[in-house]
Design an enzyme around this catalytic site. Structure first.
Site, PDB file in Angstrom:
ATOM      1  N   MET A  81      29.976  40.385  41.527  1.00 43.96           N
ATOM      2  CA  MET A  81      29.531  39.696  40.145  1.00 43.96           C
ATOM      3  C   MET A  81      30.749  39.510  39.142  1.00 43.96           C
ATOM      4  O   MET A  81      31.928  40.464  39.135  1.00 43.96           O
ATOM      5  CB  MET A  81      28.378  40.605  39.839  1.00 43.96           C
ATOM      6  CG  MET A  81      27.173  40.520  40.643  1.00 43.96           C
ATOM      7  SD  MET A  81      26.101  41.590  40.275  1.00 43.96           S
ATOM      8  CE  MET A  81      25.128  40.561  38.929  1.00 43.96           C
ATOM      9  N   HIS A  82      30.089  38.924  38.069  1.00 37.85           N
ATOM     10  CA  HIS A  82      30.877  38.918  36.713  1.00 37.85           C
ATOM     11  C   HIS A  82      32.338  38.482  36.543  1.00 37.85           C
ATOM     12  O   HIS A  82      32.653  38.087  35.475  1.00 37.85           O
ATOM     13  CB  HIS A  82      30.983  40.347  36.074  1.00 37.85           C
ATOM     14  CG  HIS A  82      29.797  41.337  36.346  1.00 37.85           C
ATOM     15  ND1 HIS A  82      28.639  41.012  35.870  1.00 37.85           N
ATOM     16  CD2 HIS A  82      29.312  42.322  37.118  1.00 37.85           C
ATOM     17  CE1 HIS A  82      27.618  41.729  36.121  1.00 37.85           C
ATOM     18  NE2 HIS A  82      27.931  42.755  36.968  1.00 37.85           N
ATOM     19  N   ASP A 239      26.168  39.691  44.845  1.00 34.13           N
ATOM     20  CA  ASP A 239      26.141  40.543  45.931  1.00 34.13           C
ATOM     21  C   ASP A 239      24.945  41.541  45.872  1.00 34.13           C
ATOM     22  O   ASP A 239      24.573  41.978  46.994  1.00 34.13           O
ATOM     23  CB  ASP A 239      27.438  41.339  45.845  1.00 34.13           C
ATOM     24  CG  ASP A 239      28.063  42.183  44.809  1.00 34.13           C
ATOM     25  OD1 ASP A 239      27.374  42.400  43.724  1.00 34.13           O
ATOM     26  OD2 ASP A 239      29.097  42.651  44.971  1.00 34.13           O
TER      27      ASP A 239
HETATM   28  O1  LIG Z   1      29.761  45.081  38.879  1.00 36.94           O
HETATM   29  C1  LIG Z   1      29.123  45.034  39.653  1.00 36.94           C
HETATM   30  C2  LIG Z   1      27.507  44.862  39.480  1.00 36.94           C
HETATM   31  O2  LIG Z   1      27.269  44.805  38.371  1.00 36.94           O
HETATM   32  C3  LIG Z   1      29.351  45.315  41.081  1.00 36.94           C
HETATM   33  O3  LIG Z   1      28.638  45.571  42.010  1.00 36.94           O
HETATM   34  C4  LIG Z   1      30.254  44.079  41.798  1.00 36.94           C
HETATM   35  O4  LIG Z   1      29.471  43.153  41.843  1.00 36.94           O
HETATM   36  C5  LIG Z   1      31.239  44.671  42.686  1.00 36.94           C
HETATM   37  O5  LIG Z   1      30.832  44.380  44.138  1.00 36.94           O
HETATM   38  P1  LIG Z   1      31.709  45.195  45.472  1.00 36.94           P
HETATM   39  O6  LIG Z   1      32.742  44.322  45.947  1.00 36.94           O
HETATM   40  O7  LIG Z   1      32.434  46.488  44.939  1.00 36.94           O
HETATM   41  O8  LIG Z   1      30.554  45.200  46.419  1.00 36.94           O
END
Ligand SMILES: O=C(CO)[C@@H](O)[C@H](O)COP(=O)(O)O
Ligand SMILES: Nc1ncnc2c1ncn2[C@@H]1O[C@H](COP(=O)(O)OP(=O)(O)O)[C@@H](O)[C@H]1O
Length: 496
Positions: A81-82, A239
């Site tokens: 995300m983000h 995700d």
């Molecule tokens: O920042 C967040 C949710 O707010 C994280 O959950 C990212 O979405 C990263 O995901 P991974 O690659 O570590 O699964």
């Protein structure tokens, strides 16, 4: 037989799953790409690497599965995300993507708070955190005006990947919720926030629901991957939303604990709800659903760090084999997992981890147990914030690395004081993405109907009253470590 593909564009790697109509994984494939840390606190990635590695992954999936490309009906996505991807008028990437775990934007977060005040929470249902997208946009405006001047649209990682696979620009709502530019309850871009920060609304891409059909594969992508050009592409989700779908977290009362590199406690919500303590509130991939989520930035990362530091080269099984020989509470040793700062409940990019209570009698297994307990205590802070807000946290489904070890699963039950259950064939967010494609293709009437077929549960771990009582006492001491070490870490910052 018919198939769908779920793609999870993670932080370290992309994973693709080929799934049949029974929910069986026929083939899987994964490729990794590097993280770029040009300066301390910076975390970036080249979007082109996502595209190249995903194409490689899909080509391997088609070749190794031996499935006829025309039997593969649909594709959907899950993504980290983000992360901010900026494109110019021609759709070219203007700079490397700035990722969710980049912490350069503390000043921009403070500016967002002072300019928007309570409106920020009223509109976005979230607090200003370094990881989110809006502070990254403001950072580019301030530090790279020439880049900002050329920006025509912004996207999130998996939305950029989908754009390159289909040529169609969209952002899905579950991911848009993590930008701080979305009016979460109305599911539309906030003109007020855009105006406040000089962001022309034309920079915000068209929004799509996770299950929406958005187009077919570009002919060039079809020929590079071996997939059929008329393979249908569905928008997909963040995700964490897809992780929830893949674990069947689809009804009020459902909760998830995910321990991967970062750690997440997530609770399904069916309506607007207010939380405190940096609990995020985002749109779910399930239409009209939401989820609340607390995040520990360095969960599995902390255990990986210890393993690399004291047991490099050992398998996880060997590394964790003696943990049950150390008692609950690790003989008076506590660990806080703040190796890269923290998000929930303390949004603090300066705080760092501690071992408190080191004693000459402790052995390696005490250190390992203390780290596992510290990660779990940190996640328990989110569980307690949920309970404090009136959420009934009943059974918790555990996924990720934390679900691979029975001692850790039992520890989760004891610390959360709730039954913890693992899945019988866990595939993480990529399965959630495949499920979105399966529902999009019309194989099922709803995500819940698909979950009944695709998601199965395995062993359930019940809290042990004696250990739960020990952990209840220790949790209070664990919580006081943050306040006791905050100032010390500010003073130590100059030496990092
Ligand atoms: O920042 C967040 C949710 O707010 C994280 O959950 C990212 O979405 C990263 O995901 P991974 O690659 O570590 O699964
Ligand atoms: N066998 C295991 N037992 C317990 N923990 C594990 C095991 N294997 C990996 N882990 C932990 O899980 C984390 C990785 O989980 P995973 O879900 O694969 O992560 P990600 O989604 O971030 O790629 C590692 O950082 C590690 O701490």
């Amino acid at each position: 037989m018919k198939y769908v593909i779920g793609i999870d564009l993670g932080t370290g790697s992309v994973k693709a799953l080929l799934v049949d109509q029974e929910g069986k994984v026929r083939c899987e494939s994964s490729r990794s790409y590097p993280l770029l840390h040009e300066q301390p606190g910076f975390s970036e990635q080249e979007p082109e690497a996502w595209v190249d590695q995903t194409v490689e992954c899909l080509r391997a999936l088609v070749r190794e599965s031996g499935v006829e490309p025309k039997e593969i009906e649909g594709i959907s996505f899950s993504g980290q995300m983000h992360g901010l991807v900026l494109l110019d008028e021609q759709g070219n990437v203007l700079r490397p993507a700035i990722l969710w775990n980049d912490t350069r934007t503390t000043a921009q977060c403070r500016a967002i708070e002072s300019k928007l005040g309570p409106k920020l929470y009223q509109i976005t249902k979230n607090a200003a955190l370094e990881g989110f997208t809006l502070p990254k946009i403001i950072w580019v405006q301030e530090h790279e005006p020439e880049v900002w001047g050329k920006a025509a649209v912004f996207l999130l990682p998996k939305d950029y990947l989908r754009y390159r696979l289909t040529g169609k620009l969209h952002m899905d709502i579950s991911d848009a919720a993590g930008t701080l530019l979305l009016d979460v309850m109305r599911k539309q871009w906030s003109r007020e926030i855009c105006d406040t920060f000089g962001i022309d609304m034309s920079l915000c891409p068209p929004l799509a629901e996770s299950l929406d059909f958005v187009g077919c594969l570009l002919p060039e992508i079809a020929s590079r991957t071996g997939l059929a050009p008329d393979t249908k592409v569905y928008a997909g989700g963040a995700d964490n939303a897809c992780g929830a779908v893949g674990a069947g977290i689809l009804r009020k009362g459902d909760a998830l604990c995910s321990i991967g590199t970062s750690g997440v406690i997530l609770s399904y919500e069916d309506r607007e709800k207010d939380f405190t303590g940096n609990i995020h509130f985002f749109n779910h991939s399930q239409p009209d659903g939401y989820y609340a989520m607390g995040v520990t930035l360095a969960a599995g990362y902390s255990l990986d760090w210890l393993k690399k530091t004291i047991a490099a080269g050992e398998s996880y099984e060997d590394f964790l084999s003696k943990v049950s020989e150390a008692p609950a509470g690790a003989g008076g040793l506590l660990f806080t997992p703040y190796l890269v700062g923290e998000r929930t409940p303390h949004a603090d990019s300066v705080i760092r981890g501690s071992f408190i209570g080191l004693d000459g009698s402790q052995r390696r297994e005490h250190l390992v147990r203390a780290v596992m307990e510290g990660i779990t205590f940190s996640l328990h802070e989110s569980v307690e914030l949920f309970r404090g807000a009136g959420v009934e946290v009943g059974k918790i489904v555990s996924i990720g690395g934390g679900a691979k070890n029975d001692v850790w699963l039992q520890m989760q039950a004891d610390i959360f004081q709730a039954p913890v259950v693992k899945l019988n064939n866990e595939q993480g967010p990529a399965l959630g993405a495949a499920m979105l494609a399966a529902v999009g293709c019309g194989w099922f009437d709803s995500i819940a109907e698909c979950a009944d077929r695709f998601v199965g549960y395995d062993r359930q771990f019940e809290p042990d009253p004696k250990r739960a009582a020990v952990y209840r006492d220790l949790f209070g001491i664990y919580q006081s470590i943050y306040t006791s070490t905050r100032d010390l870490n500010r003073r130590l910052q100059a030496y990092r």
